[in-house]
Design an enzyme around this catalytic site. Structure first.
Site, PDB file in Angstrom:
ATOM      1  N   GLY A 117       0.793  -1.225   0.000  1.00 49.15           N
ATOM      2  CA  GLY A 117       0.000   0.000   0.000  1.00 49.15           C
ATOM      3  C   GLY A 117       0.831   1.283   0.000  1.00 49.15           C
ATOM      4  CE1 TYR A 134      -8.980  -0.352  -6.780  1.00 47.88           C
ATOM      5  CE2 TYR A 134     -10.888   1.017  -7.298  1.00 47.88           C
ATOM      6  CZ  TYR A 134     -10.214   0.191  -6.429  1.00 47.88           C
ATOM      7  OH  TYR A 134     -10.749  -0.120  -5.213  1.00 47.88           O
ATOM      8  CD  GLU A 142      -3.947 -18.056  -8.012  1.00 46.05           C
ATOM      9  OE1 GLU A 142      -2.728 -18.093  -7.787  1.00 46.05           O
ATOM     10  OE2 GLU A 142      -4.788 -18.164  -7.109  1.00 46.05           O
ATOM     11  NE  ARG A 177      -7.245 -26.128  -5.257  1.00 46.01           N
ATOM     12  CZ  ARG A 177      -6.894 -24.847  -5.226  1.00 46.01           C
ATOM     13  NH1 ARG A 177      -5.627 -24.511  -5.360  1.00 46.01           N
ATOM     14  NH2 ARG A 177      -7.788 -23.904  -5.060  1.00 46.01           N
TER      15      ARG A 177
END
Lengths: 455, 166
Positions: A165, A202, A289, A293
């Site tokens: 931040g 953003y 990402e 699995r």
């Protein structure tokens, strides 16, 4: 089926789920357990049980050496890792390969490459999958104004040398950049010794969407539609559904195509999920990402496609059958999953392990409960607090929400505190029924009100 | 501690987990807590059933994997080794393969009838080529070697029975 006997390297509901899938395919299941799970449901169901270590995960479910040793000694020719624990550690997949055991999942190199954030972003970019748009270094306020015009407001300024931040601010217009740029640069300079800033789009109104896919390891990948997992707390999913009813068909097509492109570019083997941020205001998707699995929320995809994904995992791993054709996988109806956790939402989500004195999940049409719990079961304090998944299916989202409300009202657990009251509260919200929420909605809008009502 | 909060109880469990205690029993006016590392343990007031937790007949697990395939789960736990009164069991610290000697062809660590010290090594447990010697833990005489050489043992399985020195 070429696989004869599989080791189940997990616990709880997913171990039960994996054993069921194995048995349905005529595969024997050897369950490894810690001392705390000797009497677990999975241990009761398995063909053989091996106690590998004491209760703490590090000495049991997280010890790849113990697990593969047990697999070899019991004559297993495959190993299913479930989710969590060692499921996304290349180490376990490697050990299996070295010992001639089929790992029910991707190749170790794939797990390694996609587990590294920067490498997985590079792989996505290479495959032409959209990432959150951003800039290089920005030297001045004027340059920042220009860049923001190009990206479109709101934008996020970030320090290129660090995170946390420091040197970061959101700007909704040019004046906001003018007002904060110098101060942010100074803050970055003081914190990291480098005042360089850069800019990203953003995403204010974000949905978490993800595509369930399966690959054959030779470059062919099919998807099983997408899931919307936007009801989250601290980046933990609480409610997941399929499909993402909000998404227009054209964008949905791009989403699926992006996921398939990415995975087929690496000749992905077995089941995987590609996660995206869905920017509702800009109608854009950005890669986050890949999870290498089976995921907790896989049942909602099973419900709407009719495919058993864990059985599919075994079939692919066994090299038995080819993948289904994409046009054989049709998404119909709507499914929503709630994670039932042994935790006290009114007391800052304190885990609440203990003995279940009454276990009475709802039953009926369109209701599925995946769980390892029963009357008298002791929820041990050593592991994840999830005790069940309630999955509800109906013809469309409104009917599904109604069915979910009734199912949660009939879900009774005594002996320990669960998050069921919170789940009932969430699904009773008008915004939930109207499908108007984003990834911060639960934390920002729902929890403060819930905690005020339930102290 | 008259009115413990959930945080107090969580702290107690945390302390217990970090300690090397086997059991903790706490009773106040407000509550009673019994913590144990043995999942088969019952509250002290309940009927206490002492069972060797995971003693497994070696043949059921390690000897012939292919043949034991159909063995139901219960079989893995049914054949418990009974520890004669006054005897002490040396148990497996984790799953692994049990060896009586430091290497093939070498003399066994211990033989039945042999007098031993608490720090005498009595066997070897191997996991993925990592060999861990197991110590007797008590001074006395070896009375029984329960497991066959080269078989798989589970966590807490009884390996050797020792009669402690008086």
């Amino acid at each position: 089926m070429t696989i004869k006997r599989t080791l189940v390297a997990n616990r709880g509901e997913i171990a039960v789920r994996v054993i069921r899938a194995a048995h349905a395919l005529g595969i024997e299941a050897v369950q490894v357990v810690s001392a705390a799970d000797r009497d677990s449901e999975a241990a009761r169901m398995a063909d053989q049980v091996v106690v590998i270590g004491p209760a703490p995960s590090k000495q049991s479910y997280l010890n790849a050496g113990l697990i593969v040793h047990a697999a070899k000694q019991t004559g297993c020719d495959a190993l299913h890792p479930g989710y969590g624990f060692l499921s996304e550690r290349a180490e376990l997949a490697n050990l299996c390969a070295e010992n001639g055991i089929t790992f029910v999942g991707p190749a170790a190199e794939t797990i390694g490459a996609l587990g590294d954030k920067l490498r997985s972003r590079a792989i996505a970019a290479e495959a032409g999958v959209p990432l959150v748009p951003g800039t290089d270094k920005i030297a001045s306020i004027t340059a920042a104004h220009k860049a923001a015009e190009k990206l479109g407001y709101p934008v996020l300024m970030k320090a290129s040398a660090g995170g946390g931040g420091r040197g970061m601010f959101v700007a909704r217009n040019a004046d906001a950049i003018t007002a904060s740029f110098d101060a942010a640069s100074t803050e970055a300079e003081e914190a990291f010794g480098d005042g360089t800033l850069y800019m990203e789009t953003y995403v204010e109104n974000a949905r978490h969407v993800e595509v369930q896919a399966v690959g054959d390891g030779k470059g062919r990948v099919v998807h099983f539609g997408e899931r919307d997992c936007s009801v989250q707390r601290r980046y933990q999913k609480v409610i997941e559904e399929a499909p993402c009813a909000l998404m227009p068909a054209k964008l949905r097509g791009e989403l699926h195509e992006s996921a398939v492109k990415l995975l087929s570019s690496m000749k992905y083997l077995n089941a995987g999920t590609v996660e995206f941020l869905y920017d509702v205001d800009r109608q854009a998707i950005y890669f986050i990402e890949v999870n290498t699995r089976i995921q907790v929320e896989h049942p909602v995809s099973e419900q709407v496609t009719g495919f058993d994904l864990v059985q599919t995992q075994f079939r692919i791993a066994g090299g038995e059958a080819a993948l289904p054709r994409q046009d054989q996988i049709k998404v119909g109806r709507h499914a929503i999953e709630c994670r039932i956790n042994a935790e006290d939402a009114a007391r800052n989500f304190m885990p609440s392990p203990g003995r279940i004195t009454r276990w009475s999940p709802p039953r009926g049409a369109g209701i599925r409960v995946d769980s390892h719990c029963h009357d008298g079961y002791l929820v041990p304090p050593y592991y994840d607090s999830m005790i069940a998944k309630l999955i509800v299916t109906a013809d469309d989202r409104p009917a599904c929400v109604e069915r979910l409300q009734r199912a949660l009202a009939n879900f009774e657990v005594e002996g320990l505190t669960t998050n069921i009251p919170l789940l009932r509260y969430i699904v009773a919200q008008n915004d939930f029924a109207q499908n108007r929420f984003h990834t911060k909605w639960l934390e920002q809008s729902v929890l403060p009100a819930f905690q005020q009502d339930h102290v | 501690m008259a009115n413990p909060t959930p945080a107090d109880i969580e702290n107690l469990i945390e302390l217990f987990n970090r300690s090397d205690w086997d059991e903790m029993h706490l009773k106040t006016d407000a509550l009673e807590i019994f913590l144990s590392n043995d999942p088969n343990a019952r509250r002290p007031s309940a009927q206490v059933v002492v069972a060797a937790p995971s003693a497994v007949a070696p043949a059921a697990v390690g000897a012939a994997p292919a043949a034991s395939a159909a063995a139901p789960a219960a079989a893995a736990h049914s054949a418990e080794v009974s520890i004669p009164a006054g005897m002490v069991a040396v148990r497996a610290p984790n799953l692994g393969t049990f060896y009586r000697a430091p290497k093939p062809g070498a003399p066994a660590y211990v033989e039945v009838g042999q007098a031993i010290e608490a720090d005498t090594e009595v066997c070897l447990i191997e996991v993925m080529k990592l060999f861990t010697p197991v110590k007797a833990g008590v001074k006395g005489t070896v009375r029984q070697i329960v497991v066959n050489d080269g078989t798989m043992v589970e966590y807490e399985q009884v390996l050797v029975i020792i009669e402690p020195a008086a």
